[in-house]
Design a protein around this motif. Structure first.
Motif, PDB file in Angstrom:
ATOM      1  N   SER A 137     -49.402 -19.315  42.960  1.00  0.00           N
ATOM      2  CA  SER A 137     -50.447 -19.879  42.909  1.00  0.00           C
ATOM      3  C   SER A 137     -50.799 -21.455  42.470  1.00  0.00           C
ATOM      4  O   SER A 137     -51.111 -21.895  41.472  1.00  0.00           O
ATOM      5  N   PRO A 138     -50.389 -22.356  43.678  1.00  0.00           N
ATOM      6  CA  PRO A 138     -50.629 -23.614  43.609  1.00  0.00           C
ATOM      7  C   PRO A 138     -52.127 -24.100  43.096  1.00  0.00           C
ATOM      8  O   PRO A 138     -53.028 -23.110  43.561  1.00  0.00           O
ATOM      9  N   LEU A 139     -52.393 -25.137  42.589  1.00  0.00           N
ATOM     10  CA  LEU A 139     -53.902 -25.539  41.988  1.00  0.00           C
ATOM     11  C   LEU A 139     -54.891 -25.390  42.918  1.00  0.00           C
ATOM     12  O   LEU A 139     -55.871 -25.132  42.967  1.00  0.00           O
ATOM     13  N   ASP A 140     -54.244 -25.798  44.399  1.00  0.00           N
ATOM     14  CA  ASP A 140     -55.292 -25.874  45.410  1.00  0.00           C
ATOM     15  C   ASP A 140     -55.296 -24.579  46.290  1.00  0.00           C
ATOM     16  O   ASP A 140     -56.040 -24.754  47.408  1.00  0.00           O
ATOM     17  N   GLN A 141     -54.799 -23.516  45.508  1.00  0.00           N
ATOM     18  CA  GLN A 141     -55.202 -22.558  46.100  1.00  0.00           C
ATOM     19  C   GLN A 141     -55.736 -21.366  45.173  1.00  0.00           C
ATOM     20  O   GLN A 141     -56.109 -20.183  45.373  1.00  0.00           O
ATOM     21  N   LEU A 142     -56.323 -21.812  44.005  1.00  0.00           N
ATOM     22  CA  LEU A 142     -56.895 -21.134  43.089  1.00  0.00           C
ATOM     23  C   LEU A 142     -58.080 -20.729  43.515  1.00  0.00           C
ATOM     24  O   LEU A 142     -58.697 -19.317  42.997  1.00  0.00           O
ATOM     25  N   LEU A 143     -58.821 -21.587  43.984  1.00  0.00           N
ATOM     26  CA  LEU A 143     -60.364 -21.221  44.128  1.00  0.00           C
ATOM     27  C   LEU A 143     -60.445 -20.736  45.719  1.00  0.00           C
ATOM     28  O   LEU A 143     -61.474 -19.725  45.992  1.00  0.00           O
ATOM     29  N   GLY A 144     -59.859 -21.682  46.569  1.00  0.00           N
ATOM     30  CA  GLY A 144     -60.279 -21.345  48.100  1.00  0.00           C
ATOM     31  C   GLY A 144     -61.216 -21.937  48.519  1.00  0.00           C
ATOM     32  O   GLY A 144     -61.460 -22.178  49.930  1.00  0.00           O
ATOM     33  N   ALA A 186     -62.234 -26.763  46.472  1.00  0.00           N
ATOM     34  CA  ALA A 186     -60.926 -25.964  46.870  1.00  0.00           C
ATOM     35  C   ALA A 186     -59.645 -26.215  46.113  1.00  0.00           C
ATOM     36  O   ALA A 186     -58.707 -25.473  45.853  1.00  0.00           O
ATOM     37  N   GLY A 187     -59.504 -27.484  45.930  1.00  0.00           N
ATOM     38  CA  GLY A 187     -58.350 -28.174  45.330  1.00  0.00           C
ATOM     39  C   GLY A 187     -58.289 -28.180  43.712  1.00  0.00           C
ATOM     40  O   GLY A 187     -57.495 -29.144  43.290  1.00  0.00           O
ATOM     41  N   SER A 188     -59.453 -27.668  43.229  1.00  0.00           N
ATOM     42  CA  SER A 188     -59.683 -27.760  41.778  1.00  0.00           C
ATOM     43  C   SER A 188     -60.165 -29.057  41.374  1.00  0.00           C
ATOM     44  O   SER A 188     -59.577 -29.483  39.948  1.00  0.00           O
ATOM     45  N   ARG A 189     -60.476 -30.081  42.198  1.00  0.00           N
ATOM     46  CA  ARG A 189     -61.080 -31.332  41.633  1.00  0.00           C
ATOM     47  C   ARG A 189     -62.548 -31.167  41.417  1.00  0.00           C
ATOM     48  O   ARG A 189     -63.616 -30.575  42.188  1.00  0.00           O
ATOM     49  N   LEU A 190     -62.890 -31.935  40.294  1.00  0.00           N
ATOM     50  CA  LEU A 190     -64.305 -31.592  39.690  1.00  0.00           C
ATOM     51  C   LEU A 190     -65.118 -32.652  40.477  1.00  0.00           C
ATOM     52  O   LEU A 190     -65.059 -33.929  40.696  1.00  0.00           O
ATOM     53  N   PHE A 191     -66.350 -32.346  40.991  1.00  0.00           N
ATOM     54  CA  PHE A 191     -67.372 -32.947  41.259  1.00  0.00           C
ATOM     55  C   PHE A 191     -68.868 -32.466  40.785  1.00  0.00           C
ATOM     56  O   PHE A 191     -68.841 -31.528  40.267  1.00  0.00           O
ATOM     57  N   PHE A 192     -69.834 -33.405  41.154  1.00  0.00           N
ATOM     58  CA  PHE A 192     -71.023 -32.946  40.794  1.00  0.00           C
ATOM     59  C   PHE A 192     -72.061 -32.992  41.823  1.00  0.00           C
ATOM     60  O   PHE A 192     -71.829 -33.765  42.690  1.00  0.00           O
ATOM     61  N   ARG A 193     -73.033 -32.162  41.864  1.00  0.00           N
ATOM     62  CA  ARG A 193     -74.135 -31.814  42.795  1.00  0.00           C
ATOM     63  C   ARG A 193     -75.457 -32.145  41.998  1.00  0.00           C
ATOM     64  O   ARG A 193     -75.756 -31.272  41.088  1.00  0.00           O
ATOM     65  N   GLU A 194     -76.026 -33.287  42.015  1.00  0.00           N
ATOM     66  CA  GLU A 194     -77.143 -33.811  41.323  1.00  0.00           C
ATOM     67  C   GLU A 194     -78.433 -33.087  41.653  1.00  0.00           C
ATOM     68  O   GLU A 194     -78.606 -33.005  42.930  1.00  0.00           O
ATOM     69  N   PRO A 195     -79.356 -32.701  40.670  1.00  0.00           N
ATOM     70  CA  PRO A 195     -80.720 -32.309  41.242  1.00  0.00           C
ATOM     71  C   PRO A 195     -81.595 -32.950  42.266  1.00  0.00           C
ATOM     72  O   PRO A 195     -81.344 -33.855  42.228  1.00  0.00           O
TER      73      PRO A 195
END
Length: 477
Positions: free
Chosen positions: A35-42, A86-95
């Motif tokens: 399970s490569p990291l870019d397939q953990l979440l989808g 999907a690639g396990s990279r962190l991002f933010f969605r601001e209110p």
């Protein structure tokens, strides 16, 4: 002119890493192979849910995001705006702000005539022309293609419209240009301590992208987006990836940072706070909050840029000196670690190393470090009354100034440090300083120092974030 962002490279994670006491070697576990990291979440996944799915691979995911495992765990577990893509990279969605909170503060009048398209002085602004690093404030519309944002929405390309408040997106009124300039001035002040050009003039794409570690000319695009293609789905004020500013493998894939006018409004104060905040994520910064509040809204006239700066006249970088801070990272150190060095000092700290100043001629300087003090030597040719003024940035000033007048022996003869505050959320007070004295002919020195105000715990701020541009002048009065 619209530019195009294309994806280059592929996600990869190799080697051994140690974070938060965990040690994992790529290839050492069967599930890492399967399970490569870019397939953990989808698909993009909110923080708590994402954490449950990547928990046993947390060190690897943390490495991918340039973070310690315990820090990433805290962010995913406690910050409701944190997501992994999907690639396990962190991002933010601001209110998103309410309509009342989106109310515009008036921008200073500046433009003299309407212009066709993004042309003219409002789209030629630079805070540090010639720097190899750039933060491009894009009000001009843009074509987004081949990026993580496209992948998340399964739409490619996306044609984002220009900033527009009068129903004529092909042209910019004087009022629209005033906002562009005001946003630029505020964001430029937030990044004034760094060797970076905050600009409204579209750079070549090569000046934003980073092709590899040898490429030292790169940056980020902060796109002012009035459309619904992403915003309607997230109901957010902006989105940005963390720590991608100096990424040398997939830099363009995680661009741009997005500020949604439908989420924060069309006024300069809100747009600027959001733009500095989203660019702050790109240069590695997490949110400033408390155990009970995801975003700290500040106290008195002060707020942290990575909290909520919309309602305070003074917003600064922070290291979590306020009460119950949940994030004590050193913002300046983190930003510097992601490619933005501090600006070189332009004036000496002592009378022996003083820079030159001429009566009647203003000079512009910068306080770039917490301990920086700028000293200027001036010769007064005729006796009389003189006034020295040191003014912080005219829009969104971060630097709180103490001004000293010294005689030829280096003794202070006059000093001024007004109390800080605000007249409204867009207008700080007490940052400027002035001294008046009757002077004999001779040599004098002016010293510009950064100061704090009140207690950083609950009433004010320390000298830490009190940095920025100033203008100094000595004139007869």
């Amino acid at each position: 002119m619209r530019k195009t962002i294309r994806r280059t490279g592929a996600l990869a994670c190799t080697g051994a890493v140690v974070f938060g006491g965990l040690a994992i070697s790529a290839g050492a576990r069967a599930d890492a192979q399967q399970s490569p990291l870019d397939q953990l979440l989808g698909q993009p996944t909110p923080g708590v849910t994402a954490l449950s799915k990547v928990q046993d691979r947390l060190a690897e995911v943390a490495q991918r995001n340039g973070m310690a495992a315990d820090q990433l765990q805290r962010v995913l577990a406690t910050d409701k705006t944190a997501w992994l893509d999907a690639g396990s990279r962190l991002f933010f969605r601001e209110p998103q702000l309410t309509k009342a909170q989106q109310a515009e503060e008036a921008s200073p009048r500046w433009a003299t005539e309407a212009v066709a398209g993004a042309t003219g002085p409002a789209f030629e602004l630079h805070s540090k022309p010639g720097s190899n690093k750039v933060i491009y404030l894009d009000f001009d519309g843009h074509t987004i293609t081949g990026t993580a944002w496209n992948a998340a929405k399964s739409v490619d390309p996306v044609n984002v419209s220009p900033y527009d408040t009068d129903g004529d997106p092909a042209n910019y009124s004087t009022a629209e240009q005033d906002v562009v300039r005001d946003v630029w001035a505020r964001v430029a002040e937030d990044y004034a301590a760094f060797d970076v050009d905050v600009t409204t003039q579209a750079p070549p794409q090569s000046a934003i992208d980073r092709s590899g570690t040898a490429d030292q000319q790169y940056g980020t695009r902060v796109l002012i987006d009035p459309d619904t293609w992403y915003q309607s789905g997230c109901g957010c004020g902006g989105v940005a990836y963390i720590g991608v500013y100096d990424n040398s493998g997939q830099h363009d894939y995680y661009q741009p940072a997005l500020v949604f006018t439908r989420g924060v409004g069309t006024g300069a104060k809100n747009l600027a706070e959001a733009a500095s905040h989203e660019a702050g994520h790109n240069v590695g910064l997490n949110h400033d909050g408390t155990p009970s509040v995801g975003y700290y809204q500040g106290h008195g006239a002060w707020a942290p840029i990575m909290g909520v700066g919309y309602y305070r006249g003074i917003s600064q970088w922070s290291k979590g000196e306020y009460a119950e801070a949940n994030n004590t990272e050193d913002d300046y150190a983190v930003i510097s670690s992601h490619g933005l060095a501090l600006r070189a000092d332009e004036a000496g700290d002592t009378t022996a190393a003083a820079a030159a100043l001429t009566v009647g001629t203003p000079v512009t300087g910068y306080i770039a470090t917490e301990t920086d003090t700028d000293v200027y030597k001036v010769t007064v040719g005729a006796a009389g009354n003189y006034t020295a003024t040191a003014n912080a940035g005219p829009s969104g000033g971060n630097l709180d100034i103490k001004l000293d007048l010294l005689n030829s022996a280096g003794t202070v003869v006059a000093s001024n440090d007004p109390a800080a505050g605000q007249t409204d959320a867009a207008t700080p007070t007490g940052l400027n300083a002035a001294v008046t004295a009757n002077l004999a002919a001779g040599t004098y020195y002016l010293r510009v120092d950064n100061v704090g105000y009140g207690s950083p715990l609950n009433t004010g701020y320390s000298t830490y974030g009190s940095r920025g541009i100033y203008t100094l002048k000595l004139a007869t009065s």
